[in-house]
Write a protein that holds these residues in place. Structure first.
Motif, short mmCIF file in Angstrom:
data_model
loop_
_atom_site.label_atom_id
_atom_site.label_comp_id
_atom_site.label_asym_id
_atom_site.label_seq_id
_atom_site.Cartn_x
_atom_site.Cartn_y
_atom_site.Cartn_z
N THR A 25 47.96 72.07 51.56
CA THR A 25 49.26 71.73 50.99
C THR A 25 49.14 70.63 49.94
O THR A 25 49.76 70.68 48.88
CB THR A 25 50.22 71.28 52.10
N VAL A 26 48.31 69.63 50.24
CA VAL A 26 48.10 68.53 49.29
C VAL A 26 47.48 69.06 48.00
O VAL A 26 47.88 68.69 46.88
CB VAL A 26 47.21 67.45 49.92
N LEU A 27 46.49 69.96 48.12
CA LEU A 27 45.85 70.51 46.93
C LEU A 27 46.84 71.34 46.11
O LEU A 27 46.86 71.27 44.87
CB LEU A 27 44.66 71.37 47.33
N VAL A 28 47.69 72.10 46.78
CA VAL A 28 48.69 72.91 46.06
C VAL A 28 49.68 72.02 45.32
O VAL A 28 50.02 72.27 44.15
CB VAL A 28 49.43 73.84 47.04
N LEU A 29 50.13 70.95 45.98
CA LEU A 29 51.05 70.02 45.32
C LEU A 29 50.40 69.35 44.12
O LEU A 29 51.04 69.17 43.08
CB LEU A 29 51.53 68.96 46.33
N ALA A 30 49.12 68.98 44.27
CA ALA A 30 48.41 68.34 43.16
C ALA A 30 48.26 69.30 41.98
O ALA A 30 48.47 68.93 40.82
CB ALA A 30 47.04 67.85 43.62
N VAL A 31 47.94 70.56 42.27
CA VAL A 31 47.80 71.55 41.20
C VAL A 31 49.13 71.80 40.51
O VAL A 31 49.21 71.89 39.27
CB VAL A 31 47.22 72.86 41.77
N LEU A 32 50.21 71.91 41.30
CA LEU A 32 51.53 72.11 40.71
C LEU A 32 51.93 70.94 39.82
O LEU A 32 52.53 71.12 38.75
CB LEU A 32 52.58 72.31 41.81
N PHE A 33 51.59 69.73 40.26
CA PHE A 33 51.93 68.56 39.46
C PHE A 33 51.13 68.55 38.15
O PHE A 33 51.67 68.23 37.08
CB PHE A 33 51.63 67.29 40.25
N LEU A 34 49.84 68.94 38.23
CA LEU A 34 49.02 69.00 37.01
C LEU A 34 49.53 70.08 36.07
O LEU A 34 49.54 69.89 34.84
CB LEU A 34 47.56 69.25 37.38
N LEU A 35 49.96 71.21 36.61
CA LEU A 35 50.51 72.26 35.76
C LEU A 35 51.84 71.84 35.14
O LEU A 35 52.19 72.30 34.04
CB LEU A 35 50.70 73.54 36.57
N ALA A 36 52.57 70.99 35.84
CA ALA A 36 53.86 70.55 35.32
C ALA A 36 53.70 69.60 34.14
O ALA A 36 54.63 69.47 33.33
CB ALA A 36 54.67 69.86 36.42
N MET A 37 52.55 68.95 34.03
CA MET A 37 52.37 67.98 32.96
C MET A 37 52.49 68.60 31.57
O MET A 37 53.30 68.14 30.75
CB MET A 37 51.03 67.26 33.13
N PRO A 38 51.73 69.66 31.23
CA PRO A 38 51.91 70.23 29.88
C PRO A 38 53.26 70.88 29.68
O PRO A 38 53.81 70.87 28.58
CB PRO A 38 50.77 71.26 29.79
N VAL A 39 53.84 71.47 30.77
CA VAL A 39 55.14 72.13 30.63
C VAL A 39 56.23 71.11 30.32
O VAL A 39 57.03 71.27 29.39
CB VAL A 39 55.47 72.93 31.90
N THR A 40 56.27 70.03 31.11
CA THR A 40 57.30 69.02 30.88
C THR A 40 57.08 68.28 29.57
O THR A 40 58.04 67.86 28.92
CB THR A 40 57.32 68.02 32.04
N SER A 41 55.82 68.12 29.17
CA SER A 41 55.57 67.47 27.87
C SER A 41 56.10 68.33 26.73
O SER A 41 56.68 67.81 25.77
CB SER A 41 54.08 67.21 27.69
N ALA A 42 55.92 69.65 26.83
CA ALA A 42 56.46 70.54 25.80
C ALA A 42 57.98 70.52 25.79
O ALA A 42 58.62 70.54 24.73
CB ALA A 42 55.94 71.96 26.01
N LEU A 43 58.60 70.45 26.99
CA LEU A 43 60.06 70.39 27.05
C LEU A 43 60.60 69.09 26.47
O LEU A 43 61.60 69.09 25.74
CB LEU A 43 60.52 70.55 28.51
N ALA A 44 59.95 67.97 26.80
CA ALA A 44 60.38 66.68 26.24
C ALA A 44 60.19 66.66 24.73
O ALA A 44 61.05 66.16 23.98
CB ALA A 44 59.60 65.54 26.89
N PHE A 45 59.07 67.21 24.26
CA PHE A 45 58.81 67.29 22.82
C PHE A 45 59.88 68.11 22.13
O PHE A 45 60.37 67.74 21.05
CB PHE A 45 57.43 67.90 22.60
N ALA A 46 60.26 69.23 22.76
CA ALA A 46 61.29 70.08 22.17
C ALA A 46 62.63 69.37 22.13
O ALA A 46 63.40 69.51 21.17
CB ALA A 46 61.39 71.38 22.96
#
Length: 515
Positions: A255-276
């Motif tokens: 569960t910890v590894l899944v949460l960490a991976v989801l958080f890492l995947l969220a970084m580029p997505v949220t950065s693109a949304l904030a940039f937009a």
């Protein structure tokens, strides 16, 4: 007949004096007389838009909701309603009074902002010192057809803000204050689009790193808000925190590894949304002697840069952006406040698009760049390796062997960094502009008009003299004030300056040639 035209307009009365007999001041501010209409309207004291207090109330809705929550926690629904009603009433009265006691007046040589809410104050901004007029509109302003006008007059001239005026009035003020005449009715010429950012460029946001940390900022802000609110309402106790810590520690490893991976995947997505959100529909266009950059989704911002004050441009990138052939473009403008944000012409764009826009704004970028001598390579490597190697030696002497190995490894990794720093050095010039480039982790190519150069500074350290190198600082009255051409060959540095400003440099060369 006396040879004069009986219908010719008479001279306007001097400012501060009473009009001559037969002359009246109309409600629109134009001087009229029995002989005609004066082409220069009299200054009129104007107010902000009447809906200013509505915009102010919208900005304070969050505070009113917080007051209602506090009242609900303290005394129930009736107390919450009472707190909210009192806050709304006080805010409404305050904004109405603030609107009624604020005026602005545009004169031929200045703009005056007058406030008399508690104490009287007058802010005078000379028009000759105005460096830019920015127009922005948050969501409440856009819904009501209003805009915020920010006047920037540099470090000496001060600044002023009109919090809410009509959109047409904002465009008219920008045209008037940027020198299109006291009676300019807005746009004198149609705007010409220079560049526009398509949505597919938003994928470049994670490369810059600035937007990549958006998830951490959002998570920290959310956690802090929840903690403060829960603490105020008495929902946080030591026992509950202890139980939460045990639950988090007891989570399965998967569960910890899944949460960490989801958080890492969220970084580029949220950065693109904030940039937009910040750069939505980013467009650059020319209008009435100015370069205007307009951007934003929720809050729309328009920044005007006068062409006559643009002295150069700056193209920057980092190693990740270089691999993707992406660059950021900014303008070097005389006396511009908050130059990093207000001088931005492209936050991230393909290299060819950034260079093309630089050519449209300033002129073609000089090139190809001249490589610096091989002696500069060793100097760049030594300057990159020396700091971690020195720390490794210090850690070894203090008995910190683990730190010594870490710093020793960093010094080895610094060798390719020094080589890349050397590879990025370069300079060039043509008949109109010069270019200097340096840096690796943040590579910067600065292009400056020859006419913007206000001085040179030739620096030679002891080690540079032994290698025949020199650093030439280009002094410019814009941006950071000076830009270095690092580790040039000494004779190349002198020839470079002499080619651009021969009358400044040749007298010094003649003095050196004398026996």
């Amino acid at each position: 007949m006396n040879g004069s035209d009986p219908n010719a307009p008479g001279p306007p009365p001097e400012q501060g004096t009473r009009p001559e007999q037969g002359t009246s001041v109309t409600g629109t501010g134009a001087r009229t007389s029995g002989h005609g209409v004066d082409e220069h309207p009299a200054p009129v004291r104007a107010r902000l838009h009447p809906l200013t207090f509505v915009v102010g109330a919208a900005r304070e809705m969050v505070a009113l909701l917080a007051a209602g929550v506090a009242g609900l926690a303290v005394g129930g629904l009736s107390t919450a309603f009472f707190f909210t009603l009192i806050g709304l009433g006080l805010g409404f009265v305050f904004h109405v009074i603030a609107w009624a006691t604020f005026t602005y007046t545009v004169y031929e040589d200045r703009i005056e902002l007058r406030r008399s809410l508690i104490g009287r104050s007058v802010t005078t901004i000379p028009r000759e010192r105005i460096r830019g007029v920015d127009i922005s509109a948050a969501l409440p302003h856009r819904l009501l057809g209003l805009a915020i006008v920010h006047i920037d007059a540099g470090a000496d001239g001060g600044e002023g803000t009109l919090n809410a005026v009509g959109r047409h009035e904002a465009d008219r003020l920008r045209g008037v204050l940027l020198g299109r005449g006291p009676g300019a009715p807005g746009e004198a010429e149609p705007r010409r689009v220079l560049a526009r950012m398509p949505p597919r460029w938003f994928v470049f946001a994670p490369l810059s790193g600035a937007y990549l940390l958006t998830p951490f900022a959002l998570a920290g802000s959310l956690i802090g808000t929840l903690y403060n609110l829960s603490d105020d309402l008495g929902l946080i106790t030591r026992e509950r925190l202890s139980d939460l810590g045990h639950e988090l520690v007891g989570l399965p490893t998967g569960t910890v590894l899944v949460l960490a991976v989801l958080f890492l995947l969220a970084m580029p997505v949220t950065s693109a949304l904030a940039f937009a959100a910040f750069n939505w529909d980013f467009r650059v266009y020319a209008r009435d002697g100015s370069v205007v950059a307009e951007r934003g989704l929720v809050t729309r911002r328009s920044v005007s840069l006068e062409r006559r004050r643009i002295r150069g441009v700056e193209l920057t990138d980092n190693p990740f952006e270089r691999l993707a052939r992406v660059q950021r473009l900014g303008a070097l403008v005389t006396g511009l406040g908050d130059a990093v944000q207000r001088g931005r012409l492209f936050p991230a764009a393909p290299r060819h698009a950034a260079v093309d826009l630089a050519g449209r704004v300033l002129g073609p970028v000089p090139g190809p760049l001249v490589r610096h001598p091989p002696a500069a390579r060793g100097r760049r490597i030594v300057r990159a390796v020396a700091p971690p190697l020195g720390l490794a030696v210090l850690a070894l002497f203090t008995g910190q062997s683990l730190l010594a190995y870490v710093f020793l490894g960093l010094s080895v990794l610094a060798v390719p960094l020094g080589v890349d720093r050397y590879r990025q050095l370069g300079h060039a010039t043509d008949e109109s502009r010069l270019a200097v480039r340096s840096g690796s982790l943040r590579r910067r190519l600065v292009v400056v008009d020859h006419g913007a150069v206000v001085g040179w500074r030739l620096r030679r350290t002891l080690f540079q003299r032994r290698l025949g190198l020199a650093t030439l600082d280009v002094a410019v009255g814009a941006g950071e004030g000076g830009y270095p051409a690092v580790d040039m060959a000494e004779h190349d540095a002198v020839a470079f300056a002499a080619h651009i400003t021969p009358t400044w440099v040749e007298p010094f060369l003649a003095d050196e040639r004398r026996p």
